[in-house]
Every structure is written in structure tokens, then in C-alpha cells.
Design an enzyme around this catalytic site. Sequence first.
Site, mmCIF file in Angstrom:
data_model
loop_
_atom_site.group_PDB
_atom_site.id
_atom_site.type_symbol
_atom_site.label_atom_id
_atom_site.label_comp_id
_atom_site.label_asym_id
_atom_site.label_seq_id
_atom_site.Cartn_x
_atom_site.Cartn_y
_atom_site.Cartn_z
ATOM 1 N N ASP A 61 -9.073 6.215 -1.582
ATOM 2 C CA ASP A 61 -8.021 6.844 -2.387
ATOM 3 C C ASP A 61 -8.670 7.556 -3.572
ATOM 4 O O ASP A 61 -9.902 7.662 -3.659
ATOM 5 C CB ASP A 61 -6.989 5.809 -2.845
ATOM 6 N N TYR A 85 -5.950 6.430 4.667
ATOM 7 C CA TYR A 85 -6.104 5.422 3.626
ATOM 8 C C TYR A 85 -5.322 4.152 3.960
ATOM 9 O O TYR A 85 -5.859 3.035 3.915
ATOM 10 C CB TYR A 85 -5.659 5.949 2.257
ATOM 11 N N GLU A 116 0.826 -1.207 0.000
ATOM 12 C CA GLU A 116 0.000 0.000 0.000
ATOM 13 C C GLU A 116 0.863 1.262 0.000
ATOM 14 O O GLU A 116 0.525 2.256 -0.651
ATOM 15 C CB GLU A 116 -0.954 -0.003 1.198
#
Length: 355
Positions: free
Chosen positions: A141, A123, A40
Site C-alpha cells: 500500500d 493489496y 482491510e
Amino acid sequence: MQLFERKSEFRSALITWYLREKRDLPWRRTDNPYYIWVSEVMLQQTRVDTVIPYYERFIEKFPSLADLAVAKEEDVLKMWEGLGYYSRVKNLQSGVREVVEKYGSEIPKNRKEISKLKGVGPYTAGAVLSIAFGVPEHAVDGNVMRVLSRLLLIEDDIAIPRNRKIFEEVVMELIDEKDPSSFNQALMELGATICTPKPRCLLCPVRDFCHAFHEGRQEKLPVKSKKTKVKTIPLTAFAVRNSEGKWLMKQRPSTGLLADMWEFPMIEITGTAKPEEILKLNIGIKLKSIDPLIQFKHVFSHLIWEVEAYLALTKDGAPVGYSFFSATEVDALPKAVPVLKIWDQLKKTEKNTKG
């Protein structure tokens, strides 16, 4: 709104499509929260196809939280070399060290604690919690905001940070509590592959739920104000070699742009002085010869470097703040993309000369 009234139907259509059509990506073959965290962080501001080889090399080099926690920063930066946004990996390593030292190498499983870790924003927290631990948390996102803007005709400007809250609340209203991992990844996948800036609506599994599609406004959403004009900086770069065949380099400061990365002398052009004069005035080194090497632009998120690089020879010693390195040593140093471009061109030039 129709979507909220048909939540169950919407989730089923979205997740069924995702499980059938999702791309085979290496971080989707694991439930290891550390690996998902790494992926991520890498995927922020970077394309998926670019990330895959970096992810695989990084996990091979640092296969556990403990391995990354004790690694030398220079080794970590070297593994990130070319991905850009180097503060991301510094923050990742700091966050991992916190997990090892404060949480007994167990990544926190709630938003409050995981959000305290260095570099973990809303996020990343939601992505790790939902994908690795199955916690129903939002992971919003740019892709997700684009999808939801169209589905629900949300006209709030997605470039304004406070408006992210609107989308986070929508996700929490819609999320599948039984399978939050697939739900969040499905929204991201839809935005990355179907509901792109130029949407492919005929292929969309949730087109029937989309307000923008039914009103023919899908290409007008999301609303996103334009960034301020980026600044352009002209730079002269010097690949300076001494009589021993070693290269002059220095390490950038530990804060700011490209922090701690290594570079050749790079000087902003502010007048009309010749390149050799620029080098002598700025770092006090005389050149034996100088030849053009390569010209290119490098685009950052907030500025553009216009680089004019030269190959130069000197008999002088290294000035303060600089050192000479052998080619093998230069290869091992972590370098940002602009320096890699110069270094690759030097290798090509040398190969052609020998050939």
C-alpha cells in the site's frame, strides 16, 4: 544493495520492533480471514481511528460470511454510513457471496483464486493471504511504498500504477517466509507511525538499513506526482418538510458517485436563480417558506462539493422519483456524509427551537 545482503538482520530488527510496539487494534486480535478482509477493505483510504468503531459494529451486525451474504444491501450500506467510498462495501458483499456460493464459505488461500473475487485487488489479496493464512505474499500500500522508497532509494513515481510492481518484487525478495504476517504488518505499521510523510528517523528500528537516511534524502522520498486539480461543484440542498412533518428524499442511482445512498434534493447551481426558483424549475415543487440552514464543503478524492443547504416547507405532494419519510424512517436510511451533515443540523435546529 546493503539491505538485500543483510536481509535476515533487517527482518529481525523490523519484526522485533513490530511485536514490541504494534498498536492494539481489534483486527489484530483475530486470525479469522473474513474479519481481516473486512478490516482491510475499511482501511483503504480511511484512518485507523475512524475505522475501529465501524469495524466493531459491522462484525457485530454481520459476524460471519453467511450473515453478510444474505443481508439486505440497504442494511449493509447503513452500517457503512459515513465511511465513504460506498462501492467498497458493495464489492465486499459481492465477493463474500462468491465465497459462500462458489467456495463453500472458505476464502481461497492462493492469490490466483482470491484475486477473482469482486473488489479484491493485489493489496487486499496479499494482506488477507499473509495475515490470515501465513502465505508469503506481498501487500503493498502507500505506507509500504513510502518505506521502501526510502530504504532502497527508489525514485520511481509511486503515483504511476505500473511502478507498484517494483515494490511488490522488493517485498517478495525481502519477506520473511516463516512469519509473513508480522513482516507485512510491520512494514505497514512502520509507514503509519514512524516512516510518515515527515519521518521520525530517530525512532526507526531499521534506520541503519536506510539509504535515504544516510544520504539525508528521506524527506524527498517517495517521488509522487501531484494529482490533477480537483473540480469544485456548487450545490444547493433542500431539506423539504411537508405539513405532516415528513421529509422529502430520493435514492441515488445504483451506479456512480454515492450509489444507492439516500439524499435530500441536491441541485447543481448553474445560474443566478433564487433557491426556491431552482427547486421549482428542477423538480417541480413549490415552497411555502425557505430559510438558510448550513453551508459546508465536502471533499471527495476527485471533486469538491460546496453545499448551501436550506430548510423549506411545502404543501405539495412528492414529485416523481421522490418520497416523503418520517424522521424515524430518515434515520434508518443509509446516507452519505454530506446528507448526514444536513440531517444533524436539522436535528440541532429542531432541538434548539423546542428548547
